[in-house]
Write an enzyme that holds these catalytic residues in place. Structure first.
Site, PDB file in Angstrom:
ATOM      1  N   LYS A 280       1.472  -0.984   0.161  1.00 53.90           N
ATOM      2  CA  LYS A 280       0.043  -0.181  -0.195  1.00 53.90           C
ATOM      3  C   LYS A 280       1.126   0.904   0.267  1.00 53.90           C
ATOM      4  O   LYS A 280       1.764   1.122   0.256  1.00 53.90           O
ATOM      5  CB  LYS A 280      -1.057  -0.117   1.137  1.00 53.90           C
ATOM      6  CG  LYS A 280      -2.269   0.382   1.361  1.00 53.90           C
ATOM      7  CD  LYS A 280      -3.115   0.144   0.521  1.00 53.90           C
ATOM      8  CE  LYS A 280      -4.022   1.041   0.812  1.00 53.90           C
ATOM      9  NZ  LYS A 280      -5.794   0.639  -0.497  1.00 53.90           N
TER      10      LYS A 280
ATOM     11  N   ASP B  51      -7.044   4.184  -4.447  1.00 57.18           N
ATOM     12  CA  ASP B  51      -7.283   4.177  -3.255  1.00 57.18           C
ATOM     13  C   ASP B  51      -8.471   6.118  -2.449  1.00 57.18           C
ATOM     14  O   ASP B  51      -8.417   6.717  -4.068  1.00 57.18           O
ATOM     15  CB  ASP B  51      -6.877   3.928  -2.038  1.00 57.18           C
ATOM     16  CG  ASP B  51      -7.242   3.579  -0.859  1.00 57.18           C
ATOM     17  OD1 ASP B  51      -7.850   2.261  -0.523  1.00 57.18           O
ATOM     18  OD2 ASP B  51      -7.114   4.366   0.407  1.00 57.18           O
TER      19      ASP B  51
HETATM   20  P1  NDP Z   1     -12.858   7.554  -2.568  1.00 55.55           P
HETATM   21  O1  NDP Z   1     -12.413   8.684  -2.294  1.00 55.55           O
HETATM   22  O2  NDP Z   1     -13.104   7.689  -4.012  1.00 55.55           O
HETATM   23  O3  NDP Z   1     -14.170   7.833  -1.246  1.00 55.55           O
HETATM   24  C1  NDP Z   1     -13.816   8.012  -0.073  1.00 55.55           C
HETATM   25  C2  NDP Z   1     -15.748   8.686   0.450  1.00 55.55           C
HETATM   26  O4  NDP Z   1     -15.633   8.487   1.562  1.00 55.55           O
HETATM   27  C3  NDP Z   1     -15.816  10.018   0.098  1.00 55.55           C
HETATM   28  O5  NDP Z   1     -17.119  10.821  -0.151  1.00 55.55           O
HETATM   29  C4  NDP Z   1     -15.894  11.100   1.183  1.00 55.55           C
HETATM   30  O6  NDP Z   1     -15.828  12.691   1.662  1.00 55.55           O
HETATM   31  C5  NDP Z   1     -15.712   9.762   2.336  1.00 55.55           C
HETATM   32  N1  NDP Z   1     -14.972  10.210   3.520  1.00 55.55           N
HETATM   33  C6  NDP Z   1     -14.085   9.973   3.968  1.00 55.55           C
HETATM   34  N2  NDP Z   1     -13.949  10.511   5.473  1.00 55.55           N
HETATM   35  C7  NDP Z   1     -14.872  10.253   5.899  1.00 55.55           C
HETATM   36  C8  NDP Z   1     -15.440  10.039   7.118  1.00 55.55           C
HETATM   37  N3  NDP Z   1     -15.450   9.960   7.823  1.00 55.55           N
HETATM   38  N4  NDP Z   1     -17.718  10.066   7.599  1.00 55.55           N
HETATM   39  C9  NDP Z   1     -17.292  10.260   6.155  1.00 55.55           C
HETATM   40  N5  NDP Z   1     -17.533  10.061   5.041  1.00 55.55           N
HETATM   41  C10 NDP Z   1     -15.853   9.683   4.751  1.00 55.55           C
HETATM   42  O7  NDP Z   1     -12.706   6.373  -2.270  1.00 55.55           O
HETATM   43  P2  NDP Z   1     -13.024   4.834  -1.941  1.00 55.55           P
HETATM   44  O8  NDP Z   1     -14.370   4.883  -2.479  1.00 55.55           O
HETATM   45  O9  NDP Z   1     -11.824   4.171  -3.138  1.00 55.55           O
HETATM   46  O10 NDP Z   1     -12.493   4.399  -0.418  1.00 55.55           O
HETATM   47  C11 NDP Z   1     -13.342   4.448   0.457  1.00 55.55           C
HETATM   48  C12 NDP Z   1     -12.864   3.225   1.226  1.00 55.55           C
HETATM   49  O11 NDP Z   1     -13.438   1.735   0.435  1.00 55.55           O
HETATM   50  C13 NDP Z   1     -11.016   3.076   1.845  1.00 55.55           C
HETATM   51  O12 NDP Z   1     -11.647   2.628   3.405  1.00 55.55           O
HETATM   52  C14 NDP Z   1     -10.582   2.002   0.953  1.00 55.55           C
HETATM   53  O13 NDP Z   1      -9.571   1.957   1.178  1.00 55.55           O
HETATM   54  C15 NDP Z   1     -11.616   1.189   0.760  1.00 55.55           C
HETATM   55  N6  NDP Z   1     -11.264   0.805  -0.442  1.00 55.55           N
HETATM   56  C16 NDP Z   1     -11.111   1.280  -1.683  1.00 55.55           C
HETATM   57  C17 NDP Z   1     -11.292   0.372  -2.953  1.00 55.55           C
HETATM   58  C18 NDP Z   1     -11.054   1.073  -4.548  1.00 55.55           C
HETATM   59  O14 NDP Z   1     -11.834   0.362  -5.200  1.00 55.55           O
HETATM   60  N7  NDP Z   1     -11.036   1.820  -4.244  1.00 55.55           N
HETATM   61  C19 NDP Z   1     -11.050  -1.242  -2.768  1.00 55.55           C
HETATM   62  C20 NDP Z   1     -10.767  -1.618  -1.554  1.00 55.55           C
HETATM   63  C21 NDP Z   1     -10.975  -0.778  -0.675  1.00 55.55           C
HETATM   64  P3  NDP Z   1     -14.792  13.542   1.442  1.00 55.55           P
HETATM   65  O15 NDP Z   1     -15.357  13.573  -0.229  1.00 55.55           O
HETATM   66  O16 NDP Z   1     -15.570  14.522   2.139  1.00 55.55           O
HETATM   67  O17 NDP Z   1     -13.269  13.162   1.530  1.00 55.55           O
END
Ligand code: NDP
Length: 448
Positions: free
Chosen positions: A129, A169
């Site tokens: 990572k 991510d």
């Molecule tokens: P993105 O950056 O696309 O989205 C993250 C989202 O979470 C945004 O809407 C963000 O809001 C929101 N967010 C962040 N912190 C908080 C919080 N404390 N409470 C509520 N919402 C919050 O990331 P991903 O969707 O890619 O990733 C999300 C999760 O999934 C992470 O843990 C990542 O490690 C995991 N993951 C992702 C994969 C992938 O293929 N993308 C694969 C496997 C796991 P804001 O815009 O305000 O920051």
């Protein structure tokens, strides 16, 4: 949860003493060692041959400075990381996270989790990572481009299609992957599958964008069907509104669920009529605006400041898809009280250990991240295969493979839990099933 093996208890203490300021990493290691105690008890050679000690120490940590220039000529210096955790079963594989909260503890916890997750997919990929404390929010495209190019100027020395294959991510989507890949290609003068999540015009895989969210729902569907339940008619609450959350919403809806809430890091929206996903995509993917805007545009929808109260909304299925430790004990209690029957983690380690214990004790069907969100990295591995063959599969072909991988993964985790007398505990099952393949490979290599 205590670790039922004396040696593993001491190992946990060593991990804490060696790097005292890394709480997220300690949390992830403790959960895994707790699950692995019955395996270590049954197979003492794993301790004797050093497998457990090597498992909790990354093979390599790369840490570097990333200088970049903003649009006004101001100079900034961020910190970049790549943790190459374990390559026993294949090249390191795992995303890059750009977020101000990024530090060594967070990248190590994510890299550690990735080792087991990647093994669970059944595909030949090791765990790693990386990322930076750079915040892409509010930056122009040109600033993001200069940052990504500077980041790759250092990272390219350590990665390659057979060595380490990063992906996206939090904060790293299609735009960032494009800039990173372009710079790698320029520096190496080669066109290889060194990154996944690439654009479809230059080697990306169909269904990669959808894979984590879709895979989460396929896994959940298997888990709840085994208990005689289904998405059909269930209210679903999803935290986050990024890549994982959006495509979890899409698939949960296709499977008959009604998604009533989503969030971002400022607050959450509640729409009793069911989320209009096209509107969410327009706001988050096209305009890069805040989720709040949804309530301004959709009659009847509400916006609430703050994220954590999203768990007070009554639902049958909860899918935390935002970030680590976003679902605390109070949230778990509210979900249980309101009749939630399944929680499946889309984000990495979104439930605190106390929340996870509460779900398991209450008999809520609980899918841990390293199993339920493995669809993203699984399709990343399929992207690597397509790149190696210089060929691409249709959306349907990739989606069918994803569905099969998530079904096999569910049965693997459930089977491993049952084999060690922990039937129904998918946390233990996923940790054990993911571990065994890595451990047997490490044993085969001898002490390296
Ligand atoms: P993105 O950056 O696309 O989205 C993250 C989202 O979470 C945004 O809407 C963000 O809001 C929101 N967010 C962040 N912190 C908080 C919080 N404390 N409470 C509520 N919402 C919050 O990331 P991903 O969707 O890619 O990733 C999300 C999760 O999934 C992470 O843990 C990542 O490690 C995991 N993951 C992702 C994969 C992938 O293929 N993308 C694969 C496997 C796991 P804001 O815009 O305000 O920051």
């Amino acid at each position: 949860m205590s670790i039922q093996n004396e040696y593993l208890n001491r190992l946990m203490e060593c991990v804490i003493q060696r790097d005292p300021g890394q709480p997220e990493f300690h949390q992830a290691v403790r959960e895994v060692l707790t699950s692995l105690a019955p395996v270590a008890n049954a197979r003492p050679e794993l301790i004797r041959e050093g497998v457990m000690d090597c498992l909790v120490e990354p093979e390599r940590i790369i840490k570097f400075r990333v200088p970049w220039e903003d649009d006004k000529g101001g100079i900034h210096v961020n910190r970049g990381y790549r943790v190459q955790f374990n390559s026993a079963i294949g090249p390191y594989k795992g995303g890059l996270r750009f977020h101000p909260s990024v530090n060594e503890s967070i990248i190590k916890f994510l890299g550690f989790e990735q080792v087991f997750k990647n093994s669970l997919t059944g595909l030949p990929i090791g765990g790693g990572k990386g990322g930076s404390d750079f915040d892409p929010k509010g930056k122009s495209d040109a600033e993001v481009m200069r940052f990504c190019q500077s980041f790759m100027n250092e990272l390219f020395k350590y990665i390659g299609p057979d060595t380490d294959v990063p992906a996206g991510d939090i904060g790293v989507g299609a735009r960032e992957i494009g800039y990173l890949f372009g710079q790698y290609k320029r520096l190496r003068n080669e066109f290889t599958g060194v990154l996944t999540g690439k654009g479809l015009t230059y080697g990306g895989s169909l269904a990669r964008k959808e894979a984590t969210g879709y895979g989460l729902c396929y896994f959940t569907d298997n888990m709840i069907r085994a208990a005689g339940k289904s998405f059909e008619g269930a209210n679903v609450v999803i935290s986050g509104s990024g890549n994982v959350a959006i495509y979890a919403c899409e698939k949960a809806t296709q499977l008959g669920g009604k998604v009533v809430a989503m969030s971002d890091s400022n607050g959450y929206i509640y729409d009793k009529d069911g989320i209009d996903l096209d509107l969410v995509k327009q706001i988050k993917e096209v305009e890069r605006a805040r989720i709040k805007v949804y309530a301004d545009r959709k009659p009847g929808a509400e916006y609430h400041e703050g994220c954590v109260n999203i768990w007070n909304i009554p639902c049958g299925i909860a899918l935390p898809c935002a970030t680590q430790n976003e679902l605390p004990l109070e949230g778990a209690k509210a979900l249980i009280k309101n009749g939630c029957f399944a929680v499946a983690e889309g984000a990495n380690m979104p439930s605190t250990p106390e929340a996870m214990d509460a779900f398991l004790e209450a008999g809520v069907l609980f899918a841990p991240a390293k199993a339920s969100n493995a669809g993203g990295v699984a399709v990343s591995a399929l992207e690597m295969s397509q790149n190696s063959m210089r060929f691409s599969w249709t959306f349907q072909e990739v989606d069918d493979r994803l569905k099969q991988i998530m079904t096999d993964l569910y049965h693997n985790a459930a089977g491993a839990a049952a084999q060690y007398g922990l039937a129904g505990n998918l946390v233990a099952g996923a940790n054990i099933a993911g571990f065994l393949k890595v451990a047997d490979s490490m044993l085969a290599y001898g002490l390296v």
